[in-house]
Design an enzyme around this catalytic site. Structure first.
Site, PDB file in Angstrom:
ATOM      1  N   SER A  52       0.858  -1.177   0.000  1.00 59.74           N
ATOM      2  CA  SER A  52       0.000   0.000   0.000  1.00 59.74           C
ATOM      3  C   SER A  52       0.896   1.228   0.000  1.00 59.74           C
ATOM      4  O   SER A  52       2.075   1.157   0.381  1.00 59.74           O
ATOM      5  CB  SER A  52      -0.877  -0.004   1.264  1.00 59.74           C
TER       6      SER A  52
ATOM      7  N   TYR B  69      -1.714  -0.026  10.703  1.00 59.36           N
ATOM      8  CA  TYR B  69      -1.735  -0.450   9.303  1.00 59.36           C
ATOM      9  C   TYR B  69      -0.463  -0.009   8.585  1.00 59.36           C
ATOM     10  O   TYR B  69       0.148  -0.783   7.839  1.00 59.36           O
ATOM     11  CB  TYR B  69      -2.965   0.129   8.608  1.00 59.36           C
TER      12      TYR B  69
END
Length: 258
Positions: A140, A153
């Site tokens: 990501s 995250y």
């Protein structure tokens, strides 16, 4: 005994984890269209069975990347693996570090980081044996830039990205290409919903006013591009954002009436 409909001599095989929805499902569809025998793996077998019934060349296999026995059973059932797409992952919670839930952070590490490690370690010998293996790691843009509320995250994706870079160094000289695909804002049916514990209103606000966020098909297209390059061409890293997102903190939003 290995089911010959899953793999067999001469059949180039791609394993896609987290294939029951979103990017994983779209990638399974796209690689099947490219001629791969696709092993679509995830926990939700009913969704995988529906996918396999619809798309020729796709076989459903139950997999929990947080369970070593589940990973080992899948790896042992395959005669070969030419492409591994480590897509299984997810974000849980958006609290600041001071209010973080340890259980959420544990889940993010176990799925995103350790899950990818388990599957990679189990399938790496088959990727090498294929003579032209491709290992794709879905990270990501959170792997490179942190943001408020994203501590867990971001940390997990930073770790996954570091693992990818390390693998590329350690596998230098082996017939395996290591590719990192790092999406920005992708609108799928479940990612934001999972992050906010099923709160549909909060999930919708994440994309509110954003013209044309990326779709799962956009990312599947990028993965297929990287995987289908000639054997001597390695795409180290692809960062993919919608045009409306210039950076993590810079997103164009259209207000109503404008």
């Amino acid at each position: 005994m290995t089911d010959p409909t899953v793999t067999g001599p001469g059949l180039r095989t791609a394993l896609v984890t987290g294939a029951s929805s979103g990017i994983g499902e779209a990638t399974a569809r796209r690689l099947a269209a490219e001629g791969y025998r696709v092993v679509a793996a995830a926990r939700r077998r009913d969704r995988l069975d529906a996918l396999a019934a619809e798309v020729p060349g796709v076989r459903a296999v139950t997999l929990d990347v947080t369970d070593q026995a589940s990973v080992d059973a899948l790896a042992g059932s395959l005669d070969r693996c030419d492409v591994l797409v480590n897509n299984a992952g997810g974000a849980f919670g958006l609290e600041p570090v001071a209010e973080a839930r340890v259980d959420d952070w544990q889940r993010m590490y176990d799925v995103n980081v350790l899950g990818a490690l388990r599957v990679t370690r189990a399938l790496l010998p088959k990727l090498v044996a294929s003579g032209d293996g491709v290992l794709v790691m879905l990270t990501s843009t959170a792997a490179f830039v942190s943001y408020e509320g994203g501590g867990g995250y971001c940390a997990a994706k930073h770790a996954q990205s570091a693992m990818t870079e390390t693998l590329r160094l350690e596998l230098c000289g082996e017939p395996v290409r290591v590719v990192e695909v790092a999406p920005g804002m992708v609108k799928t049916d479940e990612f934001a919903l999972t992050r906010f514990g099923g709160d549909a209103e909060r999930a919708a606000k994440l994309y509110e006013g954003v013209p044309d966020p990326l779709t799962a098909d956009d990312i599947a297209d990028v993965i297929a591009f990287a995987v289908t390059r000639p054997a001597h061409v390695n795409i180290d890293r692809l960062v993919v954002r919608p045009r409306a997102q210039a950076a993590q903190h810079k997103v164009h939003r259209v207000t109503s009436g404008s």
